[in-house]
Each structure stands twice: as structure tokens, then as C-alpha cells.
Design a protein around this motif. Structure first.
Motif, mmCIF file in Angstrom:
data_model
loop_
_atom_site.group_PDB
_atom_site.id
_atom_site.type_symbol
_atom_site.label_atom_id
_atom_site.label_comp_id
_atom_site.label_asym_id
_atom_site.label_seq_id
_atom_site.Cartn_x
_atom_site.Cartn_y
_atom_site.Cartn_z
ATOM 1 N N LEU A 1 36.964 56.647 41.863
ATOM 2 C CA LEU A 1 35.751 55.889 41.575
ATOM 3 C C LEU A 1 36.006 54.822 40.509
ATOM 4 N N GLU A 2 36.746 55.171 39.476
ATOM 5 C CA GLU A 2 37.020 54.194 38.427
ATOM 6 C C GLU A 2 37.904 53.065 38.941
ATOM 7 N N ASP A 3 38.910 53.400 39.738
ATOM 8 C CA ASP A 3 39.757 52.356 40.319
ATOM 9 C C ASP A 3 38.938 51.421 41.205
ATOM 10 N N PHE A 4 38.027 52.000 41.976
ATOM 11 C CA PHE A 4 37.195 51.184 42.852
ATOM 12 C C PHE A 4 36.346 50.215 42.029
ATOM 13 N N ALA A 5 35.701 50.711 40.985
ATOM 14 C CA ALA A 5 34.860 49.848 40.153
ATOM 15 C C ALA A 5 35.692 48.757 39.488
ATOM 16 N N ARG A 6 36.896 49.108 39.069
ATOM 17 C CA ARG A 6 37.775 48.113 38.451
ATOM 18 C C ARG A 6 38.149 47.029 39.465
ATOM 19 N N PHE A 7 38.441 47.466 40.691
ATOM 20 C CA PHE A 7 38.784 46.500 41.735
ATOM 21 C C PHE A 7 37.613 45.565 42.009
ATOM 22 N N GLU A 8 36.397 46.097 42.080
ATOM 23 C CA GLU A 8 35.234 45.262 42.339
ATOM 24 C C GLU A 8 35.102 44.179 41.273
ATOM 25 N N CYS A 9 35.350 44.524 40.025
ATOM 26 C CA CYS A 9 35.283 43.537 38.942
ATOM 27 C C CYS A 9 36.380 42.488 39.084
ATOM 28 N N THR B 1 35.782 40.053 42.009
ATOM 29 C CA THR B 1 34.733 39.080 41.707
ATOM 30 C C THR B 1 35.286 37.930 40.879
ATOM 31 N N GLN B 2 36.235 38.257 40.019
ATOM 32 C CA GLN B 2 36.795 37.249 39.122
ATOM 33 C C GLN B 2 37.959 36.477 39.736
ATOM 34 N N HIS B 3 38.797 37.175 40.544
ATOM 35 C CA HIS B 3 40.042 36.571 41.014
ATOM 36 C C HIS B 3 40.104 36.361 42.524
ATOM 37 N N GLY B 4 39.062 36.691 43.239
ATOM 38 C CA GLY B 4 39.058 36.493 44.679
ATOM 39 C C GLY B 4 39.252 37.793 45.434
ATOM 40 N N THR B 5 38.918 37.777 46.718
ATOM 41 C CA THR B 5 38.913 39.007 47.499
ATOM 42 C C THR B 5 40.292 39.472 47.935
ATOM 43 N N ASN B 6 41.292 38.608 47.941
ATOM 44 C CA ASN B 6 42.625 38.989 48.407
ATOM 45 C C ASN B 6 43.486 39.424 47.228
ATOM 46 N N ARG B 7 43.633 40.720 47.070
ATOM 47 C CA ARG B 7 44.394 41.254 45.930
ATOM 48 C C ARG B 7 45.828 40.777 45.917
ATOM 49 N N ARG B 8 46.371 40.412 47.089
ATOM 50 C CA ARG B 8 47.767 39.986 47.181
ATOM 51 C C ARG B 8 47.993 38.606 46.576
ATOM 52 N N LEU B 9 46.900 37.886 46.252
ATOM 53 C CA LEU B 9 47.008 36.564 45.630
ATOM 54 C C LEU B 9 46.647 36.606 44.148
ATOM 55 N N TRP B 10 46.384 37.792 43.614
ATOM 56 C CA TRP B 10 46.056 37.903 42.201
ATOM 57 C C TRP B 10 47.303 37.679 41.339
ATOM 58 N N PRO B 11 47.113 37.411 40.035
ATOM 59 C CA PRO B 11 48.262 37.399 39.118
ATOM 60 C C PRO B 11 49.028 38.717 39.205
ATOM 61 N N GLU B 12 50.318 38.653 39.058
ATOM 62 C CA GLU B 12 51.179 39.807 39.287
ATOM 63 C C GLU B 12 50.724 41.052 38.527
ATOM 64 N N ALA B 13 50.343 40.906 37.285
ATOM 65 C CA ALA B 13 49.974 42.071 36.473
ATOM 66 C C ALA B 13 48.737 42.776 37.009
ATOM 67 N N LEU B 14 47.890 42.038 37.734
ATOM 68 C CA LEU B 14 46.651 42.628 38.239
ATOM 69 C C LEU B 14 46.837 43.322 39.582
ATOM 70 N N ARG B 15 47.975 43.130 40.198
ATOM 71 C CA ARG B 15 48.197 43.712 41.525
ATOM 72 C C ARG B 15 48.535 45.193 41.470
ATOM 73 N N HIS B 16 48.773 45.712 40.281
ATOM 74 C CA HIS B 16 49.241 47.091 40.133
ATOM 75 C C HIS B 16 48.192 47.917 39.386
ATOM 76 N N PRO B 17 47.507 48.807 40.071
ATOM 77 C CA PRO B 17 46.429 49.570 39.417
ATOM 78 C C PRO B 17 46.908 50.413 38.246
ATOM 79 N N GLU B 18 48.164 50.888 38.318
ATOM 80 C CA GLU B 18 48.636 51.739 37.226
ATOM 81 C C GLU B 18 48.700 50.972 35.904
ATOM 82 N N LEU B 19 48.929 49.644 35.959
ATOM 83 C CA LEU B 19 48.931 48.842 34.737
ATOM 84 C C LEU B 19 47.513 48.652 34.214
ATOM 85 N N GLN B 20 46.567 48.520 35.120
ATOM 86 C CA GLN B 20 45.180 48.303 34.724
ATOM 87 C C GLN B 20 44.534 49.563 34.151
#
Length: 666
Positions: free
Chosen positions: A290-298, A301-320
Motif C-alpha cells: 500500500l505504501e509503495d502504491f501511494a508513493r508511485f501515485e505521487c 503525478t509529478q514525473h509522468g505515467t511511464n516509470r521507465r522515463l523517470w530519473p534513474e533514482a526514482l525507478r527503483h522503489p527500494e531507494l525511495q
């Protein structure tokens, strides 16, 4: 050993099929390019002969170093014997426990007493090395209908939740509509109410409307929240129901979202201590998913719907996870809480209305590759491939679903946690649960991004079936496995042995002679229905509406349309000429429902669209914008269904055939 032999051995060891039988019965070999692509997807370097040899050597070394098997599946409540390759000291930790349950020493076999249901850990040390074995202790099978309802047969109605029409919703069906529909059907003797998947589609992906293209299958779609049922909802939020035959998502979405934000703001300002505690408990129980899902939704919203185009550090949930949840996450967590409350209330009201099973929920085959579930999965996800299907009778051109695939090795490495959590979350509020494309539990068809042909990879079928049985018993839920398409030999028999009900669609049930199979000859352990969201309705089938659409879209020419319509006329006569005792006033819909009522199948489902005489299908496979998929609204409001002639007649037919009870008000 040659490079080709190395590649073949590595592919076989990783479960990649060397060939498969196509729609015409021809064996299709899996090309070396496809083998390499699927190996890379599963986490093995295989670009060159040297990489293949290195990956194969690593795999062999891992197997040789093991003291005990990597995984065993046993029957819960029975003693367990685990072979070991050397003298070991061992410890057993039960699922959910923090301390050692049992320990001891062994030379050839570790003997364990009977184990409770769950995925347990057996740890062994000896000869300077250690190994861990997953011990999956499961019931022999999932619960059967009589064990859950004390009934041998049942029937129900399947409806498109998004298309439900009522005097109170604003153009998109919601969970309150679902509850009220259940309360209408229960007194008619219906045992269940089925609906399309209600998985989260993604807050930032407002353009996505297909319920079979979710962002995360373990979370719910807040678009179905009934605003008037939310504490603190604005007065008059549902005062103006929308009209029209098609859903206007562009008009509904912004208005509904604004109302949700207003209700959340009120909650933050005025919630009682008890409400805040209940919310906190829900978030705690939802855990990492649930927490990962909420983090992804945020983030989306900020970086676009395609996670594969996010900044590298944001592509890895374990870092977040090392950072605090954004403030905006509270809104998404709150919506999930409210959706869980409303869906749970709908299921409770369905059961209270007399339904033996209540809600019949649907698990989509996968989640979008750019969505939250794929982001959360980490190493459990196969890389650079999409789930799909080769050409079959459902789609002669084959299908690429653009859905994420779980890699068998990566998923097992996480103790199947993503899969188990989704099952557990999805079964919380239903008595009947359908697994879409259940064939994928046995083998998945992966389509590489590099253009290589698709190929099959074996899934940990026995383990997945055991985990389904565990979660089904915990939830006391009956499981239906959608088994359409190219079915492997023995698959349906194994599925039945494990307690799953098959899925028999009358439109596809034909004998070798090409005649429609009598419903009295359908598989007893199955759910029978005339069609699905992807097929013509009864009225549409009889009129050849699907054929007209093929012609309109240019898929067939006029001559082909005429030939297809002639075949359909013959099929219609065959279908409606099945044995039975039709009344003089029976419509084609009545005749089909009479056949379903008398079917040998334990479960029978009718579509609300058929009961209401709808001619158009909810979805036309192979189209996106060309056909109004997922947009059709029911022609009759829920409030007008009580006493509806078609619904009453269907209920009477089912009761006369021994499916439930119904007292005719007339």
C-alpha cells in the motif's frame, strides 16, 4: 559442448519451451533469438556464446552447492520429509513468525511434523555452506461450492460496474450501485454478482479506462467511490445524474476527483480520533504494498505515467523506501481505505440479501508495464518483454497485451510475495474469484521488445496453485480459472483436481463435428456462461452484430461478411435448437438462459446486458478507439430492475432447474 547445445540446455533449465503447438496443430520451434531474449528477461546474460556458457556454469554451480531443495510443496497437516545432500543442522521458521519453530540435525533426511498452511522457511547448515528451502504447506485443493454455500449448484448475474446506471451516480457506476444491484438480485435467488476488475488504473493515467489494463491489481480504482457515501462529502455532490448511452469519462473524471479531494480535506480537518485510528490501522495492515502504491501515485503525478522515463533514482522503489512518504500520499492512502470500506460493504450487503457467494471479483491477467505494480515488483519482474498470446481461436492474429510479466526465478526469489499479496487483497471482499487467463499459471507467452518472435516459458505451476489454495481457504472463496485458448494437455484436469472451477463459454463449446455442445454435457466443475465482455451478447450474436463491426472496420470485405452471416444463421439455428422445453413466449435470450439453468455446470452466469436485451458488446478485441469499448451504459437504471420482466423470468428459470430459490411475486 557447442554454443547451440549450451543455449538449449540453459533455456530448458530456465523453463523456456523449445517448441509449442499452434492453432492449426503445427509444432512451432522457439528460435535461438527468442531463447536469448527470454533468458535475458529472466535475469540471465545470454547475448553471446560466452555469456551463455557463463550463465549455465553459474546455474550448475548453484544447484551443486545446495544442501536441501530450493522449494518443496507439501500437504498441510501432514508430516514432511526433506532430502539433504550432506549432514546438516536445520531450523524451521513458520510463516509470519520471528522465532525458530523447530530445529535439529539430519544426515540424509530432515523429518518435519505436520505443518500449518503457509510458506515456511527451512534453513540448513553443513559442510561449510548453507541453504534455504521454501516449504509451501497447502490444502489439497481450494474450497468447493458445497463447502462454502452448502449448495450443489448456483447462478448469478455478471454486470459491467462502470456501466451501471442509477438515479444517483454521475455517469459512472460506483460501489453503492453495486451494493444496491446485489440487494435487488439476492431476493431473486441469485447466488453471486460478478463484475469487471476494479483494480487501480492510476491517478495520473486518466486516459486509461480498460479494467483489464490496471496499474496495480492489489489496489482499487477510486473512480468507483460513491461520493455520497464518503464522510464529509460536499452536499449535492451526486444531485445531477448524467444521461447518455455512453460514459463521458472526460466530464465525469474532473468532477469526481474534485469531490474526492474535498471529502479528504474535510476528513483531515474534522475526523474523530476513532476514524484516524481506523485509517492508521488500514495503512499498517496494507504494509509495503500500500505504501509503495501511494508513493508511485505521487511520483507519477509529478514525473509522468511511464516509470521507465523517470530519473534513474526514482525507478527503483527500494531507494525511495528510505525516504518519508510525501504528504500527498495521505490522499491516495485515504482513497484506498474508503474504496476498501465501500467494496466490503457491497459484499456484506450482497451476502445479507441472501447470496451464498456474494461478490464475484475478477483478477486481470497482469498490470501495465509502466504502472505501479511493475514498479513495486523490482527483481520479480521480467525485463523487456510483454505478456501476450500466440494466434488462437480467440484471436487468430495473436495478442500483445503490453502487460508486465513476472519472471519465475525472480518471483520465487521474493517468496512469491507480489503474487500472494495480490491474491490476499483481492479475495478480501468476495466469495467467488475469477483468475483471468489461468493458463498463465502454467506457462506464459512472452513477446520480446527486440522484435524476436514470442515464446512460452514455464511457470511454477505447482507452487502457484498451492498458494491459491492457501489464500482461498483463508478467505473461504471459490476459485474460477478462465481456461480459454491453447490449453496444454492435462491442464484442465489438474486445475479441477486442485479445486478450481473451469470456465465454459457456450459460444466456444463445440463438438468435433462443429455443433454446439449440449449444456448438459458441459464440465460439472465449471462456471458456464453464454459469453463474456469480449464476445457478442445473445442479441448481438443472433443478429451477427460482431460480423457487421468487422465489415465496418474493414477487417472483412462484403463477400466475407455475407459468408460469415450465413454461417451465423446456421449457428443460431443450432444453438437455439438444443434440447429443452422452451415456452411459446421464449425469446432467444430465454432459450439460452433455460439451457444454462439446466446445464451440468455447478455455476451458471448470465450477463445483465443479455437480460436487458442489449445488442452491442462491451468490448471488441483488436480495437481501441474504433469501437466504444468500456463506455456502454446499461439501458435500465438499477432502481427500475426490481420486478423487471426479463430478470424475473431468468430467476424463475434458474429456480425451476434447482439453482437457488425464488418466490415469484406474481
Amino acid at each position: 559442448m557447442s554454443a547451440d547445445a549450451d543455449l538449449a540446455e540453459l533455456a530448458a533449465a530456465c523453463g523456456i519451451f523449445d517448441q509449442f503447438r499452434d492453432l492449426e496443430g503445427v509444432m512451432r520451434p522457439t528460435s535461438p533469438d527468442t531463447q536469448r531474449a527470454l533468458l535475458r528477461a529472466g535475469g540471465f546474460a545470454a547475448q553471446s556464446a560466452a555469456e551463455v556458457a557463463e550463465s549455465l556454469a553459474r546455474l550448475r554451480a548453484e544447484q551443486a552447492a545446495r544442501l536441501i531443495p530450493e522449494e518443496i510443496i507439501v500437504t498441510s497437516g501432514q508430516a514432511v520429509s526433506v532430502p539433504c545432500a550432506a549432514a546438516v543442522d536445520w531450523q524451521l521458521v513458520l510463516e509470519g513468525a520471528d522465532s525458530v519453530h523447530l530445529s535439529g540435525g539430519a544426515t540424509e533426511t530432515v523429518t518435519l511434523p505436520s505443518l500449518p498452511m503457509g510458506l515456511h522457511k527451512l534453513c540448513a547448515r553443513g559442510s561449510g555452506r548453507s541453504s534455504v528451502c521454501r516449504v509451501i504447506a497447502a490444502p489439497p485443493r481450494a474450497p468447493l461450492l458445497p463447502e462454502v454455500t452448502n449448495q450443489q449448484k448456483s447462478w448469478g448475474v455478471v454486470a459491467a460496474l462502470y456501466g451501471l446506471r442509477s438515479q444517483r451516480n454521475q455517469g459512472l457506476g460506483d460501489f453503492e450501485d453495486l451494493a444496491q444491484l446485489a440487494e435487488t438480485l439476492g431476493p431473486l435467488g441469485a447466488g453471486f454478482l460478478g463484475l469487471n476488475p476494479v483494480h487501480a488504473l492510476g491517478w495520473a493515467a486518466a486516459e486509461v479506462i480498460s479494467p483489464y489494463s490496471p496499474s496495480h491489481r492489489g489496489c482499487l480504482n477510486p473512480a468507483h467511490l460513491a461520493i455520497g457515501r464518503l464522510p464529509g462529502a460536499a452536499s449535492g455532490a451526486t444531485a445531477t445524474p448524467a444521461g447518455g448511452e455512453l460514459i463521458d469519462y472526460a466530464a465525469h473524471g474532473p468532477q469526481h476527483r474534485q469531490a474526492l479531494r474535498g471529502a479528504y480535506a474535510t476528513f483531515e480537518q474534522t475526523a474523530t480520533a476513532a476514524d484516524r485510528a481506523a485509517f492508521a490501522e488500514f495503512v499498517h495492515a496494507g504494509g509495503r504494498l500500500l505504501e509503495d502504491f501511494a508513493r508511485f501515485e505521487c511520483l507519477s503525478t509529478q514525473h509522468g505515467t511511464n516509470r521507465r522515463l523517470w530519473p534513474e533514482a526514482l525507478r527503483h522503489p527500494e531507494l525511495q523506501r528510505a525516504t518519508a512518504l510525501p504528504e500527498e500520499a495521505g490522499f491516495h492512502l485515504w482513497m484506498q481505505w474508503q474504496a476498501d470500506i465501500q467494496l466490503g460493504d457491497a459484499h456484506r450487503r450482497a451476502m445479507d440479501s441472501g447470496m451464498g457467494l456474494g461478490l464475484y471479483l475478477d483478477l486481470a491477467v497482469g498490470a501495465r508495464r509502466d504502472g505501479a505494480e511493475a514498479w513495486c515488483a523490482g527483481e520479480a519482474l521480467a525485463r523487456d518483454v510483454s505478456l501476450g498470446a500466440p494466434p488462437d481461436h480467440l484471436s487468430p492474429a495473436g495478442q500483445n497485451w503490453q502487460l508486465a510479466a513476472y519472471a519465475p526465478r525472480g518471483l520465487a526469489g521474493q517468496d512469491y510475495a507480489p503474487f500472494r499479496t495480490i491474491l490476499r487483497q483481492s479475495m478480501r471482499h468476495c466469495g467467488l474469484f475469477r483468475i483471468d487467463h489461468a493458463l498463465g499459471l502454467n506457462r506464459s507467452y512472452w513477446i520480446p521488445d527486440d522484435g524476436s518472435p514470442g515464446g512460452y516459458i514455464r511457470q511454477p505451476f505447482e507452487a502457484l496453485m498451492a498458494l491459491i489454495a492457501i489464500e482461498a481457504h483463508r478467505a473461504q472463496t471459490v476459485i474460477v480459472g478462465e481456461d480459454l485458448g491453447l490449453v496444454p494437455d492435462g491442464f484442465r484436469e489438474t486445475m479441477a483436481d486442485k479445486g478450481l472451477y473451469g470456465y465454459t463459454v457456450m459460444q466456444y463449446e463445440k463438438t468435433e463435428a462443429g455443433r454446439f455442445r449440449r449444456t448438459q454435457d458441459l464440465r460439472p466443475q465449471s462456471l458456464a456462461c453464454f459469453g463474456t465482455h469480449d464476445t457478442p451478447t445473445i442479441a448481438g450474436f443472433c443478429a451477427g452484430r460482431d460480423i457487421d463491426w468487422w465489415h465496418r472496420l474493414g477487417w472483412i470485405d462484403e463477400a466475407a461478411r455475407k459468408r460469415a452471416q450465413r454461417r451465423r444463421k446456421s449457428e443460431r439455428a443450432d444453438l437455439l435448437g438444443q434440447p429443452g422445453t422452451p415456452a411459446a413466449t421464449d425469446t432467444p435470450c430465454d432459450q439460452i438462459h433455460r439451457q444454462l439453468a439446466g446445464a451440468s455446470a455447478a455455476l451458471a452466469a448470465v450477463q445483465l446486458d443479455d437480460v436487458l436485451g442489449v445488442i452491442e458488446a462491451q468490448n471488441l478485441p483488436g480495437t481501441v478507439e474504433e469501437h466504444p469499448n468500456w463506455r456502454r451504459r446499461s439501458p435500465v437504471a438499477i432502481e427500475a430492475l426490481s420486478g423487471h420482466e426479463g430478470l424475473t423470468k431468468t430467476a424463475r428459470l434458474m429456480a425451476e432447474a434447482g439453482r437457488g430459490t425464488f418466490e415469484d411475486p406474481i
